[in-house]
Design a protein around this motif. Structure first.
Motif, PDB file in Angstrom:
ATOM      1  N   UNK A 276      37.656  32.201  31.757  1.00  8.48           N
ATOM      2  CA  UNK A 276      37.571  31.678  30.397  1.00  8.48           C
ATOM      3  C   UNK A 276      38.565  32.366  29.463  1.00  8.48           C
ATOM      4  N   UNK A 277      39.495  33.139  30.025  1.00  6.00           N
ATOM      5  CA  UNK A 277      40.509  33.806  29.220  1.00  6.00           C
ATOM      6  C   UNK A 277      41.450  32.774  28.598  1.00  6.00           C
ATOM      7  N   UNK A 278      41.653  32.866  27.297  1.00  2.00           N
ATOM      8  CA  UNK A 278      42.505  31.918  26.584  1.00  2.00           C
ATOM      9  C   UNK A 278      43.946  31.979  27.093  1.00  2.00           C
ATOM     10  N   UNK A 279      44.553  30.823  27.236  1.00  4.50           N
ATOM     11  CA  UNK A 279      45.967  30.684  27.612  1.00  4.50           C
ATOM     12  C   UNK A 279      46.292  31.246  28.996  1.00  4.50           C
ATOM     13  N   UNK A 280      45.279  31.336  29.856  1.00  4.80           N
ATOM     14  CA  UNK A 280      45.506  31.813  31.225  1.00  4.80           C
ATOM     15  C   UNK A 280      45.409  30.636  32.185  1.00  4.80           C
ATOM     16  N   UNK A 281      46.385  30.553  33.087  1.00  2.00           N
ATOM     17  CA  UNK A 281      46.378  29.528  34.122  1.00  2.00           C
ATOM     18  C   UNK A 281      45.383  29.942  35.208  1.00  2.00           C
ATOM     19  N   UNK A 282      44.190  29.354  35.172  1.00  2.00           N
ATOM     20  CA  UNK A 282      43.126  29.797  36.067  1.00  2.00           C
ATOM     21  C   UNK A 282      43.434  29.534  37.539  1.00  2.00           C
ATOM     22  N   UNK A 283      44.415  28.675  37.819  1.00  2.88           N
ATOM     23  CA  UNK A 283      44.783  28.462  39.225  1.00  2.88           C
ATOM     24  C   UNK A 283      45.332  29.746  39.843  1.00  2.88           C
ATOM     25  N   UNK A 284      45.837  30.648  39.010  1.00  3.23           N
ATOM     26  CA  UNK A 284      46.363  31.917  39.513  1.00  3.23           C
ATOM     27  C   UNK A 284      45.248  32.850  39.984  1.00  3.23           C
ATOM     28  N   UNK A 285      44.011  32.565  39.583  1.00  2.00           N
ATOM     29  CA  UNK A 285      42.877  33.389  40.005  1.00  2.00           C
ATOM     30  C   UNK A 285      42.271  32.903  41.321  1.00  2.00           C
ATOM     31  N   UNK A 286      42.810  31.832  41.881  1.00  6.55           N
ATOM     32  CA  UNK A 286      42.284  31.313  43.151  1.00  6.55           C
ATOM     33  C   UNK A 286      42.388  32.393  44.232  1.00  6.55           C
ATOM     34  N   UNK A 287      41.261  32.684  44.856  1.00  4.93           N
ATOM     35  CA  UNK A 287      41.232  33.689  45.913  1.00  4.93           C
ATOM     36  C   UNK A 287      40.968  35.101  45.436  1.00  4.93           C
ATOM     37  N   UNK A 288      40.911  35.321  44.117  1.00  2.00           N
ATOM     38  CA  UNK A 288      40.600  36.654  43.596  1.00  2.00           C
ATOM     39  C   UNK A 288      39.174  37.021  43.988  1.00  2.00           C
ATOM     40  N   UNK A 289      38.996  38.246  44.459  1.00  2.00           N
ATOM     41  CA  UNK A 289      37.688  38.730  44.893  1.00  2.00           C
ATOM     42  C   UNK A 289      37.172  39.775  43.905  1.00  2.00           C
ATOM     43  N   UNK A 290      35.872  39.860  43.761  1.00  2.00           N
ATOM     44  CA  UNK A 290      35.279  40.857  42.876  1.00  2.00           C
ATOM     45  C   UNK A 290      33.842  41.121  43.271  1.00  2.00           C
ATOM     46  N   UNK A 291      33.353  42.263  42.812  1.00  2.00           N
ATOM     47  CA  UNK A 291      31.940  42.577  42.951  1.00  2.00           C
ATOM     48  C   UNK A 291      31.269  42.348  41.607  1.00  2.00           C
ATOM     49  N   UNK A 292      30.186  41.640  41.604  1.00  2.00           N
ATOM     50  CA  UNK A 292      29.449  41.321  40.384  1.00  2.00           C
ATOM     51  C   UNK A 292      27.972  41.216  40.728  1.00  2.00           C
ATOM     52  N   UNK A 293      27.081  41.502  39.768  1.00  2.00           N
ATOM     53  CA  UNK A 293      25.646  41.391  40.062  1.00  2.00           C
ATOM     54  C   UNK A 293      25.083  39.996  39.873  1.00  2.00           C
ATOM     55  N   UNK A 294      25.928  39.028  39.471  1.00  2.00           N
ATOM     56  CA  UNK A 294      25.402  37.719  39.098  1.00  2.00           C
ATOM     57  C   UNK A 294      26.360  36.619  39.526  1.00  2.00           C
TER      58      UNK A 294
END
Length: 399
Positions: A276-294
């Motif tokens: 949901x970051x403004x002006x960011x091409x979210x297709x670039x986040x494809x495949x990004x991994x993270x640890x999150x509780x939710x």
């Protein structure tokens, strides 16, 4: 453990309740000026619950998410009409420790009895000292540094701590064989980032995970990552570990793409919000991994109830900061009921009751792995993160 009413019932009450406890802002969708809110109960019959967070500025995704998650929980609980009622108020701290202390003092003047602490780490470290000195119990949804709770027996965390994130990330990357050469980009003037990085490096050494090098940045140099990315590329890194917030991470992804550098990216809970970051091409986040509780895509009834309520009210999918804050309010409800607390008690009386009660309860919430959430007497939480990967613009479980 939770009683869920239909969101439409809670929403129907919103207009008649929103004015209570407000100092000029109004709770509603899409406004960064939404710096105060209310659960809708009359003062004197409700527990006055306050928190600070970045409701404006670069980190406002986190602050607004926490405020809104807490707001939904308060409205649901108040709509039940039980003995536990809340009046909620958030103050904007712009992710600045000095402003956070001013915001805390405004809440104290308002009559805050119990606290949601601060949303982000540096303000959380600052305000937690005041919670301790003033004997006002705090349960922060997301200020994850051990320094937030260290030496303060009345300050608790809902989020898993920075050291745990670092250790868990190293284990996950090693067990899943996600990268042969790992490079770390971290923020040296941020306790959140340094705490995660230090534990990651220590655990990686224990596991034999090959960390080829690392590079830092600061608040004053968070717009250009060309040097760090060039170092990583020259080191042959096939995985970048990013223990940082989403705003810097979005620039790293954008600039790596411009360089033609395509490693894997692995982040922690601060990465949540990148979609949901403004002006960011979210297709670039494809495949990004993270640890999150939710994970908003979980199919369990409680999660889907919350996601629908949040989407209906605010027009977007909640991130884990919203879920953690929602859990904080329900955990407070359980603890206050267990301790037999009433809203006519003073903050210091509630402080003593909650210090004795929180280490004895097991709470089932939206966050964690479903095994139940517990706390020890230091305020540290025990729950496990979930491994996620971004696919088609959504978080998908890696397990």
């Amino acid at each position: 453990m939770k009683k869920f009413l239909a969101f439409t019932m809670a929403a129907a009450l919103t207009l008649s309740l929103a004015a209570c406890g407000s100092s000029g802002g109004s709770s509603g969708s899409g406004s960064n000026a939404d710096n105060s809110s209310s659960g809708g109960s009359t003062s004197g019959t409700a527990f006055k619950l306050g928190g600070t967070g970045p409701l404006t500025g670069d980190a406002s995704i986190y602050g607004l998410a926490a405020q809104r998650g807490a707001q939904i929980a308060v409205e649901e609980i108040n709509a039940e009409g039980g003995a536990i009622q809340f009046e909620l108020k958030y103050e904007d701290d712009v992710n600045d420790p000095e402003k956070a202390v001013n915001a805390y003092n405004a809440l104290k003047e308002w009559g805050m009895q119990i606290s949601l602490g601060s949303v982000t780490t540096q303000p959380g470290i600052a305000t937690s000292s005041y919670n301790f000195a003033d004997s006002i119990f705090a349960l922060t949804p997301s200020a994850s540094s051990p320094d937030v709770i260290s030496g303060k027996d009345n300050v608790y965390q809902m989020c898993f701590s920075d050291p745990n994130q670092g250790t868990a990330s190293a284990k996950y990357i090693s067990e899943q064989k996600l990268g042969e050469k790992v490079f770390i980009i971290w923020k040296s003037d941020d306790n959140y980032s340094t705490g995660i990085k230090d534990k990651f490096v220590a655990e990686a050494e224990t596991l034999g995970l090959n960390v080829v090098s690392n590079a830092t940045f600061t608040t004053d140099s968070k717009n250009d990552f060309t040097v760090q990315l060039t170092q990583a590329k020259q080191a042959g890194a096939d995985l970048l570990f990013l223990p940082i917030y989403y705003d810097a991470a979005s620039l790293i992804l954008t600039q790596a793409n411009a360089m033609g550098y395509e490693p894997k990216f692995f982040g922690v809970d601060g990465m949540d919000g990148i979609l949901t970051q403004a002006n960011f091409d979210t297709s670039l986040a494809e495949g990004v991994m993270l640890l999150t509780p939710f994970n908003a895509d979980d199919e369990d009834e409680a999660t889907q109830h919350f996601v629908k309520a949040y989407q209906d009210k605010y027009g977007e999918t909640p991130i884990q900061f919203a879920a953690d804050a929602y859990d904080c309010v329900y955990a407070y409800k359980q603890a206050l009921e267990t301790a037999g607390c009433t809203p006519d008690m003073s903050a210091s009386e509630l402080n003593e009751k909650l210090k004795a009660t929180f280490p004895t309860i097991t709470f089932t919430g939206l966050t964690g792995d479903g095994a139940g959430i517990t706390w020890d007497a230091t305020g540290a939480v025990s729950k496990s993160p979930k491994g996620m990967v971004i696919k088609d613009g959504a978080y998908v479980g890696m397990d």
